[in-house]
Write an enzyme that holds these catalytic residues in place. Structure first.
Site, short mmCIF file in Angstrom:
data_model
loop_
_atom_site.label_atom_id
_atom_site.label_comp_id
_atom_site.label_asym_id
_atom_site.label_seq_id
_atom_site.Cartn_x
_atom_site.Cartn_y
_atom_site.Cartn_z
N HIS A 1 0.85 -1.18 0.00
CA HIS A 1 0.00 0.00 0.00
C HIS A 1 0.89 1.24 0.00
O HIS A 1 2.11 1.14 0.16
CB HIS A 1 -0.94 0.01 1.22
CG HIS A 1 -0.23 -0.01 2.52
ND1 HIS A 1 -0.17 -1.13 3.33
CD2 HIS A 1 0.49 0.94 3.16
CE1 HIS A 1 0.54 -0.85 4.40
NE2 HIS A 1 0.96 0.40 4.33
C1 T46 Z 1 3.07 0.52 7.04
C2 T46 Z 1 3.67 -0.80 7.42
C3 T46 Z 1 5.13 -0.74 7.70
C4 T46 Z 1 -4.54 -0.23 13.24
O1 T46 Z 1 -5.69 -0.40 13.70
N1 T46 Z 1 -3.76 0.81 13.71
C5 T46 Z 1 -2.51 1.04 13.23
O2 T46 Z 1 -1.84 1.99 13.69
C6 T46 Z 1 -1.98 0.16 12.22
C7 T46 Z 1 -0.59 0.40 11.66
C8 T46 Z 1 -2.77 -0.86 11.78
N2 T46 Z 1 -4.02 -1.06 12.30
C9 T46 Z 1 -4.81 -2.18 11.80
C10 T46 Z 1 -5.34 -2.04 10.38
C11 T46 Z 1 -5.42 -3.48 9.91
O3 T46 Z 1 -6.67 -4.02 10.27
O4 T46 Z 1 -4.01 -3.37 11.81
C12 T46 Z 1 -4.33 -4.21 10.71
C13 T46 Z 1 -3.10 -4.54 9.89
O5 T46 Z 1 -2.65 -3.32 9.26
P1 T46 Z 1 -1.93 -3.34 7.84
O6 T46 Z 1 -2.53 -4.36 6.97
O7 T46 Z 1 -1.93 -1.93 7.33
O8 T46 Z 1 -0.46 -3.80 8.24
P2 T46 Z 1 0.90 -3.71 7.40
O9 T46 Z 1 1.93 -4.36 8.23
O10 T46 Z 1 0.72 -4.21 6.03
O11 T46 Z 1 1.19 -2.15 7.30
C14 T46 Z 1 1.60 -1.45 8.47
C15 T46 Z 1 1.05 -0.03 8.42
O12 T46 Z 1 -0.38 -0.08 8.28
C16 T46 Z 1 1.64 0.75 7.27
O13 T46 Z 1 1.34 2.12 7.46
O14 T46 Z 1 3.74 1.34 6.40
O15 T46 Z 1 3.01 -1.42 8.54
#
Ligand code: T46
Length: 140
Positions: free
Chosen positions: A53
Site C-alpha cells: 500500500h
Molecule cells: C506501514 C507498514 C510498515 C490499526 O488499527 N492501527 C494502526 O496503527 C496500524 C498500523 C494498523 N491497524 C490495523 C489495520 C489493519 O486491520 O491493523 C491491521 C493490519 O494493518 P496493515 O494491513 O496496514 O499492516 P501492514 O503491516 O501491512 O502495514 C503497516 C502499516 O499499516 C503501514 O502504514 O507502512 O506497517
C-alpha cells in the site's frame, strides 16, 4: 510530491556501554517530523509479506529493532530496496511511496515511528489506484 530520492537511511545515535546499547530518538531531531504514533510488527510467520500500500500524507521511520527485513519502495517511476538489520539504522519513508515489506528473519521486530495517528483514509491499497494517484499528482 515526494520521490524515492526523498527516502533515505537515517543513522540514529548509539550510546554504547559494557552493559549494552541505547538508541534514543527525539521529535524533529533524528527524524524530520513529530511522532504521533508508534507501532511494531512482530511474530511474523516465515515467508509472509506486509505492506502493499501507499500513504497520501503519512511519513514514517522504520527500524529493525530485532532481526532483519527488506523494504521495497516505489514512487511510480523508480524503485529501491533497502535491507534493514540494525536497531540504530532507520529508513525514512516520505509520503506517496508504495511499500512492500518481506524477507523477515525469524523473530524480527519492525518498529515504526509515524507522523500521524492511524487513519484508514490515508491508505491507497490498490496498486492501479496508486499508479493513477501518482500520475495525477505528478502533473500538478
Ligand atoms: C506501514 C507498514 C510498515 C490499526 O488499527 N492501527 C494502526 O496503527 C496500524 C498500523 C494498523 N491497524 C490495523 C489495520 C489493519 O486491520 O491493523 C491491521 C493490519 O494493518 P496493515 O494491513 O496496514 O499492516 P501492514 O503491516 O501491512 O502495514 C503497516 C502499516 O499499516 C503501514 O502504514 O507502512 O506497517
Amino acid at each position: 510530491m515526494s520521490t524515492i530520492f526523498d527516502c533515505s537511511i537515517v543513522h540514529l545515535p548509539k550510546i554504547e556501554n559494557r552493559a549494552g546499547n541505547i538508541t534514543p530518538v527525539e521529535n524533529n531531531k533524528e527524524i524530520p517530523f513529530d511522532i504521533k504514533r508508534i507501532y511494531y510488527l512482530y511474530d511474523i510467520p516465515g515467508g509472509e509479506k506486509r505492506g502493499a500500500h501507499a500513504h497520501k500524507k503519512l511519513q514514517q521511520l522504520l527500524i529493525a529493532a530485532s532481526g532483519s527485513f527488506d523494504v521495497t519502495l516505489f514512487d511510480g517511476t523508480n524503485k529501491k530496496t533497502f535491507h534493514l538489520s540494525q536497531p540504530y539504522i532507520g529508513l525514512y519513508i516520505a509520503p506517496g511511496m508504495w511499500r512492500d515489506i518481506g524477507n523477515f528473519s525469524s523473530g524480527s521486530i519492525s518498529l515504526v515511528l509515524a507522523s500521524h495517528k492511524y487513519d484508514p483514509k490515508d491508505y491507497i491499497r490498490e496498486y492501479e489506484k496508486f499508479l493513477a494517484y501518482r500520475k495525477t499528482i505528478n502533473k500538478r
